[in-house]
Design a protein around this motif. Structure first.
Motif, PDB file in Angstrom:
ATOM      1  N   TYR A   4       0.806  -1.226   0.000  1.00 50.90           N
ATOM      2  CA  TYR A   4       0.000   0.000   0.000  1.00 50.90           C
ATOM      3  C   TYR A   4       0.840   1.278   0.000  1.00 50.90           C
ATOM      4  O   TYR A   4       0.328   2.366  -0.250  1.00 50.90           O
ATOM      5  CB  TYR A   4      -0.954   0.009   1.198  1.00 50.90           C
ATOM      6  CG  TYR A   4      -0.276   0.174   2.533  1.00 50.90           C
ATOM      7  CD1 TYR A   4      -0.140   1.440   3.112  1.00 50.90           C
ATOM      8  CD2 TYR A   4       0.242  -0.919   3.225  1.00 50.90           C
ATOM      9  CE1 TYR A   4       0.488   1.611   4.335  1.00 50.90           C
ATOM     10  CE2 TYR A   4       0.869  -0.759   4.442  1.00 50.90           C
ATOM     11  CZ  TYR A   4       0.991   0.497   4.993  1.00 50.90           C
ATOM     12  OH  TYR A   4       1.615   0.667   6.196  1.00 50.90           O
ATOM     13  N   LYS A   5       2.137   1.165   0.248  1.00 52.22           N
ATOM     14  CA  LYS A   5       3.018   2.342   0.201  1.00 52.22           C
ATOM     15  C   LYS A   5       3.245   2.818  -1.229  1.00 52.22           C
ATOM     16  O   LYS A   5       3.712   3.940  -1.449  1.00 52.22           O
ATOM     17  CB  LYS A   5       4.356   2.035   0.871  1.00 52.22           C
ATOM     18  CG  LYS A   5       4.258   1.773   2.368  1.00 52.22           C
ATOM     19  CD  LYS A   5       3.867   3.026   3.141  1.00 52.22           C
ATOM     20  CE  LYS A   5       3.919   2.811   4.637  1.00 52.22           C
ATOM     21  NZ  LYS A   5       3.616   4.019   5.416  1.00 52.22           N
ATOM     22  N   ASN A   6       2.984   1.921  -2.200  1.00 55.83           N
ATOM     23  CA  ASN A   6       2.920   2.338  -3.604  1.00 55.83           C
ATOM     24  C   ASN A   6       4.267   2.851  -4.144  1.00 55.83           C
ATOM     25  O   ASN A   6       4.312   3.705  -5.036  1.00 55.83           O
ATOM     26  CB  ASN A   6       1.840   3.432  -3.741  1.00 55.83           C
ATOM     27  CG  ASN A   6       1.312   3.580  -5.156  1.00 55.83           C
ATOM     28  OD1 ASN A   6       1.263   2.622  -5.933  1.00 55.83           O
ATOM     29  ND2 ASN A   6       0.929   4.790  -5.511  1.00 55.83           N
ATOM     30  N   LEU A  33       3.387   8.353  -1.575  1.00 56.55           N
ATOM     31  CA  LEU A  33       2.371   7.952  -2.552  1.00 56.55           C
ATOM     32  C   LEU A  33       1.474   6.837  -2.001  1.00 56.55           C
ATOM     33  O   LEU A  33       0.905   6.055  -2.764  1.00 56.55           O
ATOM     34  CB  LEU A  33       3.050   7.491  -3.848  1.00 56.55           C
ATOM     35  CG  LEU A  33       3.934   8.534  -4.545  1.00 56.55           C
ATOM     36  CD1 LEU A  33       4.586   7.921  -5.784  1.00 56.55           C
ATOM     37  CD2 LEU A  33       3.134   9.769  -4.923  1.00 56.55           C
ATOM     38  N   SER A  34       1.331   6.784  -0.681  1.00 57.24           N
ATOM     39  CA  SER A  34       0.543   5.723  -0.044  1.00 57.24           C
ATOM     40  C   SER A  34      -0.887   5.682  -0.561  1.00 57.24           C
ATOM     41  O   SER A  34      -1.503   6.721  -0.810  1.00 57.24           O
ATOM     42  CB  SER A  34       0.513   5.925   1.467  1.00 57.24           C
ATOM     43  OG  SER A  34       1.783   5.783   2.026  1.00 57.24           O
ATOM     44  N   LEU A  35      -1.410   4.473  -0.652  1.00 55.67           N
ATOM     45  CA  LEU A  35      -2.810   4.279  -1.033  1.00 55.67           C
ATOM     46  C   LEU A  35      -3.727   4.389   0.182  1.00 55.67           C
ATOM     47  O   LEU A  35      -4.930   4.600   0.038  1.00 55.67           O
ATOM     48  CB  LEU A  35      -2.983   2.914  -1.701  1.00 55.67           C
ATOM     49  CG  LEU A  35      -2.137   2.694  -2.970  1.00 55.67           C
ATOM     50  CD1 LEU A  35      -2.317   1.275  -3.489  1.00 55.67           C
ATOM     51  CD2 LEU A  35      -2.486   3.713  -4.040  1.00 55.67           C
ATOM     52  N   ILE A  60       4.899  16.406  -1.365  1.00 58.11           N
ATOM     53  CA  ILE A  60       3.908  15.890  -2.318  1.00 58.11           C
ATOM     54  C   ILE A  60       3.308  14.626  -1.714  1.00 58.11           C
ATOM     55  O   ILE A  60       4.041  13.755  -1.235  1.00 58.11           O
ATOM     56  CB  ILE A  60       4.537  15.567  -3.679  1.00 58.11           C
ATOM     57  CG1 ILE A  60       4.688  16.833  -4.519  1.00 58.11           C
ATOM     58  CG2 ILE A  60       3.701  14.544  -4.453  1.00 58.11           C
ATOM     59  CD1 ILE A  60       5.198  16.592  -5.929  1.00 58.11           C
ATOM     60  N   CYS A  61       1.987  14.516  -1.728  1.00 61.01           N
ATOM     61  CA  CYS A  61       1.302  13.351  -1.164  1.00 61.01           C
ATOM     62  C   CYS A  61       0.222  12.845  -2.105  1.00 61.01           C
ATOM     63  O   CYS A  61      -0.308  13.595  -2.930  1.00 61.01           O
ATOM     64  CB  CYS A  61       0.649  13.697   0.170  1.00 61.01           C
ATOM     65  SG  CYS A  61       1.802  13.736   1.547  1.00 61.01           S
TER      66      CYS A  61
END
Length: 359
Positions: A194-196, A264-266, A285-286
């Protein structure tokens, strides 16, 4: 004075990290709110606890858990906690993590902090830290965001009256905005699922500007996996990706020097690392997900975490513009002031009072 014991599980599970830091932080100042807290952990591998001056009972400090000893060490910690509990008789227990085995033997009411529901949403099996029974039997539950509260209600059908939302805190640093930022993008923590993280790799591989001018620093305990190395090698960017590990002081230096922080976590439970980056004047940036919108507001730039081109354009735009970086840094500085640890600790102490008044 309210007597509270914090059980051990996070300090044997986590060497560094936001959860253990949260438990230490609230222990440091609860005494200012008529609470006498103590952390009971016979064995600890946690750097925060081992170096902290909080009231604690730690006998064996280790760097790592020896091979094949994990279950045995958790059992020893459980037994020690129960014995200590019997003779010292606290008013409440606050679970540091999801210690399902210990819960069966408790005769003292307990508080549980639920950090996220990621394992449930992403079907990550972890029998050792199963939440269900702990949630059912808890006297009260603290969630670290409204998003986590809504997830908890949706998945476990918990009454909202049993839940309080208390945001985590972040230390506000007095840092001047640096003009000598270094040419790297910072990524902090785990990189799995999920950390993508793979989207960041793809984004970097598709950008000639990034490849020629920047590196990615991945700060955390885990080295690059074979799968990550193959992907980096296939895109010919393995020299641009660096792995670094270390303590909080080392991480702070990387926050200060980074040109940009990216997550970039989901899914997340709160969003502590972006706030930490902001506290050290690093633009952020998120991924555009509900919890980041709740916690970070307009203090960062948002991207579609599944759209590689969108991520690439936003990163390039910020890195090419000093004005944009300055704007994000100033927004971040304001946002950090909304999350003082003192507020988190004061609200936590009120939960303890409420539970004991209901007895």
């Amino acid at each position: 004075m309210i007597k509270i014991f914090f059980e051990h599980s996070i300090f044997l599970h986590q060497k560094n990290g936001g959860i253990s830091n949260y438990i230490i932080k609230i222990n440091e100042k609860l005494k200012n709110y008529n609470v006498d807290p103590k952390i009971i952990s016979l064995i600890s591998i946690n750097n925060f606890l081992n170096n902290s001056k909080v009231k604690k009972n730690v006998i064996l400090k280790l760097k790592i858990i020896p091979k094949f000893c994990r279950k045995f060490f958790f059992l020893l910690n459980d037994l020690f906690f129960l014995i200590y509990l019997k003779f010292s008789k606290p008013d409440l227990v606050h679970f540091s993590y999801y210690n399902n085995n210990l819960m069966k033997f408790l005769k003292v009411p307990y508080v549980l902090t639920v950090y996220d529901l990621i394992s449930e949403r992403f079907d990550i099996q972890n029998n050792q830290f199963d939440k269900k029974n702990l949630i059912t039997n808890a006297k009260h539950i603290i969630c670290i965001s409204n998003f986590t509260k809504s997830e908890l209600i949706d998945i476990y059908e918990v009454s909202p009256y049993k839940i309080s939302v208390i945001h985590l805190g972040v230390d506000k640093k007095k840092n001047e905005i640096r003009n000598n930022k270094q040419n790297f993008i910072l990524f902090v923590g785990d990189r799995g699922r999920y950390k993508n993280f793979e989207k960041l790799i793809e984004c970097f591989g598709n950008s000639e500007y990034l490849k020629q001018n920047f590196n990615i620093v991945c700060f955390g305990d885990n080295k690059f996996s074979k799968k990550e190395k193959r992907k980096l090698d296939n895109l010919n960017i393995e020299k641009n990706f660096l792995h670094v590990k270390g303590d909080n002081k080392k991480l702070e230096e990387y926050y200060k020097k980074a040109s940009l922080f990216v997550s970039l976590s989901l899914m997340e439970g709160f969003g502590l690392t972006p706030l930490e980056a902001m506290s050290f004047n690093c633009p952020v940036i998120c991924s555009d997900i509900p919890v980041f919108r709740e916690i970070l507001g307009n203090s960062c730039e948002y991207v579609d975490p599944l759209d590689v081109n969108n991520i690439k354009i936003k990163i390039e735009t910020i890195l090419k513009s000093k004005n944009e970086q300055k704007r994000l840094i100033e927004l971040g500085q304001k946002k950090v002031t909304e999350y003082p640890w003192e507020k988190c600790i004061a609200e936590t102490s009120k939960i303890y009072e409420k539970i004991l008044n209901e007895k």
